[in-house]
Write a protein that holds these residues in place. Sequence first.
Motif, mmCIF file in Angstrom:
data_model
loop_
_atom_site.group_PDB
_atom_site.id
_atom_site.type_symbol
_atom_site.label_atom_id
_atom_site.label_comp_id
_atom_site.label_asym_id
_atom_site.label_seq_id
_atom_site.Cartn_x
_atom_site.Cartn_y
_atom_site.Cartn_z
ATOM 1 N N UNK A 45 72.342 76.539 5.363
ATOM 2 C CA UNK A 45 72.477 77.988 5.186
ATOM 3 C C UNK A 45 72.932 78.609 6.501
ATOM 4 N N UNK A 46 73.607 79.745 6.408
ATOM 5 C CA UNK A 46 74.086 80.409 7.622
ATOM 6 C C UNK A 46 72.978 81.188 8.331
ATOM 7 N N UNK A 47 71.832 81.335 7.679
ATOM 8 C CA UNK A 47 70.681 82.005 8.304
ATOM 9 C C UNK A 47 69.417 81.287 7.847
ATOM 10 N N UNK A 48 68.489 81.079 8.764
ATOM 11 C CA UNK A 48 67.241 80.414 8.379
ATOM 12 C C UNK A 48 66.278 81.422 7.770
ATOM 13 N N UNK A 49 65.372 80.927 6.950
ATOM 14 C CA UNK A 49 64.328 81.749 6.324
ATOM 15 C C UNK A 49 64.890 82.943 5.573
ATOM 16 N N UNK A 50 66.042 82.751 4.910
ATOM 17 C CA UNK A 50 66.663 83.840 4.154
ATOM 18 C C UNK A 50 66.869 83.482 2.688
ATOM 19 N N UNK A 51 67.007 82.184 2.398
ATOM 20 C CA UNK A 51 67.293 81.737 1.038
ATOM 21 C C UNK A 51 66.253 80.711 0.615
ATOM 22 N N UNK A 52 65.685 80.919 -0.564
ATOM 23 C CA UNK A 52 64.723 79.981 -1.134
ATOM 24 C C UNK A 52 65.441 79.176 -2.213
ATOM 25 N N UNK A 53 65.162 77.874 -2.295
ATOM 26 C CA UNK A 53 65.795 77.024 -3.304
ATOM 27 C C UNK A 53 64.746 76.215 -4.048
ATOM 28 N N UNK A 54 65.147 75.686 -5.193
ATOM 29 C CA UNK A 54 64.332 74.768 -5.983
ATOM 30 C C UNK A 54 65.295 73.951 -6.829
ATOM 31 N N UNK A 55 64.982 72.657 -7.003
ATOM 32 C CA UNK A 55 65.806 71.797 -7.849
ATOM 33 C C UNK A 55 64.919 70.966 -8.766
ATOM 34 N N UNK A 56 65.362 70.812 -9.990
ATOM 35 C CA UNK A 56 64.647 69.998 -10.976
ATOM 36 C C UNK A 56 65.613 69.008 -11.586
ATOM 37 N N UNK A 57 65.065 67.922 -12.096
ATOM 38 C CA UNK A 57 65.920 66.930 -12.716
ATOM 39 C C UNK A 57 65.127 65.808 -13.322
ATOM 40 N N UNK A 58 65.792 64.676 -13.468
ATOM 41 C CA UNK A 58 65.166 63.489 -14.058
ATOM 42 C C UNK A 58 65.326 62.317 -13.107
ATOM 43 N N UNK A 109 68.865 71.300 -12.718
ATOM 44 C CA UNK A 109 68.843 72.713 -12.328
ATOM 45 C C UNK A 109 68.698 72.800 -10.815
ATOM 46 N N UNK A 110 69.479 73.696 -10.207
ATOM 47 C CA UNK A 110 69.387 73.951 -8.773
ATOM 48 C C UNK A 110 69.572 75.450 -8.610
ATOM 49 N N UNK A 111 68.559 76.121 -8.108
ATOM 50 C CA UNK A 111 68.574 77.579 -8.004
ATOM 51 C C UNK A 111 68.295 77.995 -6.564
ATOM 52 N N UNK A 112 69.017 79.015 -6.115
ATOM 53 C CA UNK A 112 68.771 79.568 -4.783
ATOM 54 C C UNK A 112 68.763 81.089 -4.883
ATOM 55 N N UNK A 113 67.845 81.701 -4.148
ATOM 56 C CA UNK A 113 67.724 83.157 -4.116
ATOM 57 C C UNK A 113 67.750 83.644 -2.675
ATOM 58 N N UNK A 114 68.635 84.588 -2.411
ATOM 59 C CA UNK A 114 68.708 85.208 -1.098
ATOM 60 C C UNK A 114 67.745 86.388 -1.093
ATOM 61 N N UNK A 115 66.646 86.250 -0.398
ATOM 62 C CA UNK A 115 65.658 87.328 -0.346
ATOM 63 C C UNK A 115 65.792 88.166 0.927
ATOM 64 N N UNK A 116 66.881 87.948 1.675
ATOM 65 C CA UNK A 116 67.099 88.740 2.894
ATOM 66 C C UNK A 116 67.884 90.014 2.559
ATOM 67 N N UNK A 117 68.117 90.825 3.551
ATOM 68 C CA UNK A 117 68.839 92.080 3.349
ATOM 69 C C UNK A 117 70.337 91.951 3.641
#
Length: 111
Positions: A95-108, A33-41
């Motif tokens: 990323x094209x902007x810093x401090x705008x997208x949060x990510x997390x990755x899980x695996x084995x 799993x690899x998820x990213x969320x853009x929390x910027x405007x």
Amino acid sequence: MPIVATTLIASKNIENAQTVQYVATNVTAIIDKFTATNFSSGMVNVSVNLAASGETAGNSNLIVKTKTLQAGETYTFPELVGHVLKPSGFISTLASASSAVNMRASGREIS
């Protein structure tokens, strides 16, 4: 061969410079799993490289060239799921902007 489910990349912001986020140190890793969320405007572009030991992140190992995340969008990067990193292989992001997208990755990890 022990197989351990683990967090490959703990939740963090994606930098606006090519940055190694995870190295398969003495293990083979499988991305689940690899998820990213853009929390910027605004829109933010995200790129992800999966590189083998000794490589440099670049076009030859680019898996996701540019995924544009809209403001508030979460994306699960199905393109990355199931990929295998051999020992010393790594995940690198940009990323094209810093401090705008949060990510997390899980695996084995297999040792």
